[in-house]
Each structure stands twice: as C-alpha cells, then as structure tokens.
Scaffold this motif. Sequence first.
Motif: not given
Length: 365
Positions: A194-195, A197-200, A304
Amino acid sequence: MSGSTFGKIFRVTTWGESHGPGLGVVVDGCPAGLSLEASDIQSYLDRRKPGQSPFATARKESDQAEILSGVFEGKTTGTPISILVRNQDQRSKDYGNQAEAYRPGHADYSFDAKYGFRDYRGGGRSSGRETLSRVAAGAIACKILGTLGIRIQAYTRSIGPVEIGAVDLSRIGQDPLCMPDAQAAEKARAYLEQCRADQDSAGGVIECRIWGCPPGVGDPVFDKLDADLAKAMMSIGAVKAVEIGDGTKAALSRGSQNNDGFRYGEDGLLTKTSDHAGGILGGISDGSEICLRVHVKPTPSISRPQATADSSGNNIDLTIKGRHDPVIVPRAVVVVESMAALVLTDALLGGMGARMEYLEKVWKR
C-alpha cells in the motif's frame, strides 16, 4: 572530514561513497590468530546487499569483499585489516535533478551548510550504502565474539503499525522482511504494498538480543556499555531513537516494578529474577540477556512530489528518481548486529586491564 573512525582499541575506519569506485573499511586492533576468510565477511554482506527482494532497492551489487591486508594463511596477523568492496551498478544520472535541490529528509542541506559542498549522487558519505563497511567490520567482531560464546541476533520487530506477536528465530533468515512472526510478516507485506501504491515509504523497529555476554563488560560514567551501544545505533543513518531493556516504558513504572531482583541458583551463580534493565546496570553488563530496540524512520527517498528549495534560493517541488528501498528496516537488521558487535568487542578488549589478575594471567612469569 572527521567522524569516520569508531572504537578505542578495536578501531574501524570506514571510507568511500555510494557512487564512487568503491567503499571499504580498515579494522585496527584485531588480535592476531583469529581464523578469517573472505567468506566469513561475505556471509554478512550478503544479508544487506540490495536487489534481493521486492522491498529493497533494485540496484544490483554483488558486494564482493576483498581482503587487502592483515590476514595471512587464513589467520589475522594483528596488523590493520583492510577490506574493499567495489561499486558496480551506480546510476549517477538518476540524481541529476538533485544537484541543486535539497532532498527532504536527507542530509543534503546540513552537509552543504557544514562543508559548502556535497556529493549529490546518492548522498555520498551520508548514503545508506556506507553501512556495508560497518557490516564488513562487524563480521570480524562477530567472529571474535563467537569464540567467546557470545551470540548476537537482531530482527524486525515492527514495520509501520504492524508489530510481531511471537518470536521464531528460525524464520529470520527465510523471510525478506526479517520478521520472526509469519502472520505479522504477511500483514507487513500488505502494508508495504500500500505504501508503494501511494508512492510512499515506511519505517519500523529493529530488536537486537545478545546472549552470553559475561558480567563486568563496560565502564561507568562516560563509557557506559549502554551509552556506547546507543551511540553506535544512533550513528546508523536512519535511526531516530534507541531503547535498552524496558526503555521508555521504564518512565511509566514504579521502582518496585522496574527493579530486577537477584537470586542464587542451585548452581551457585547469581541471576536476576527479571530483566527490565536489559542486561546492563550502571553502564556495565550484568550477565543476563542484553536487549535493545532501534527505531528507524521511513525511507526519505519517495516518488511523490515534495516541497523543497534549491541552493539558488528558489522554492521548488521535487520528485526523486532512482532506485530506493520502500523500507530500510530489513536490510538494516545486520547493520544493527554489526554495530553491537563492534561495541562489545571494543569493550571486552578494553576491560582486559580492569584487574591486576587479568594482567598477571597474560604477562606474569
């Protein structure tokens, strides 16, 4: 630049940059006669090298250790041991848009403020790649400690909000996240996906346990064993906090809860009834298991856009390119072990002069 040497008797000096020809370490103070091969060092370097899992940077490095000095016919000679690891997969062009920009969460600005110059290709000396030199030295320290019956094992205690509920040490070498709990590892993988996918990115906690350390290691006042361990861990680039034993929870306890009682066992040896202190009392080991936890921040290099500024006085938005770990924690596990080994080895050698009887055993004729 000062600050690249660690230790008093067992002294290590690391050198090199992330995007230079190579990195390495000089280990001085290693006793003569220790059996040592490149393979002893390589097994540790292989645990931290990049490109081994979906949760590590895609940079491909063999990280092959070359012993240049200090070893002859498989034994240390007592002279400085020099180890070289050549860089093979640098992509400095990935950092072109960062030549003038200060990356959020990195040491770019503070390096510039101190030296008036910085290596923007991966951060130079502030890059996480510098830790391979520590691991090479730590492998030697672990070999010394092993001959004394001292064992060090670190593992991932948590990633983001996901924390282990059980400890199965046999899993650590099989799991790319170095988590000793299969269920927690599965949840952590989902969190990291998930990180990404969130560019995190994510941070976490590494726990390190040390067995077999005899009582009496370390010095009071400024050279406490726990103080030296804390400094060693805080010297790792992404570490923001260190706990020994109960750590911050000790501040919430009463003395009756936090104190560790003493009892003699049937074997006549003095032991503690609990270990809230984490194996260290007054800065000196007490013979019980040493336990510390290292808190690691999220990887600062994320995809990001982030608000920053450049060295020309402009406010800009920066998108960081290149190959970066979405989480630093798993590859830092062996770094934590290595730094703990360096501290213990140095403290053990330093303690040889603590009593006259120690000197007499070696030198009296």
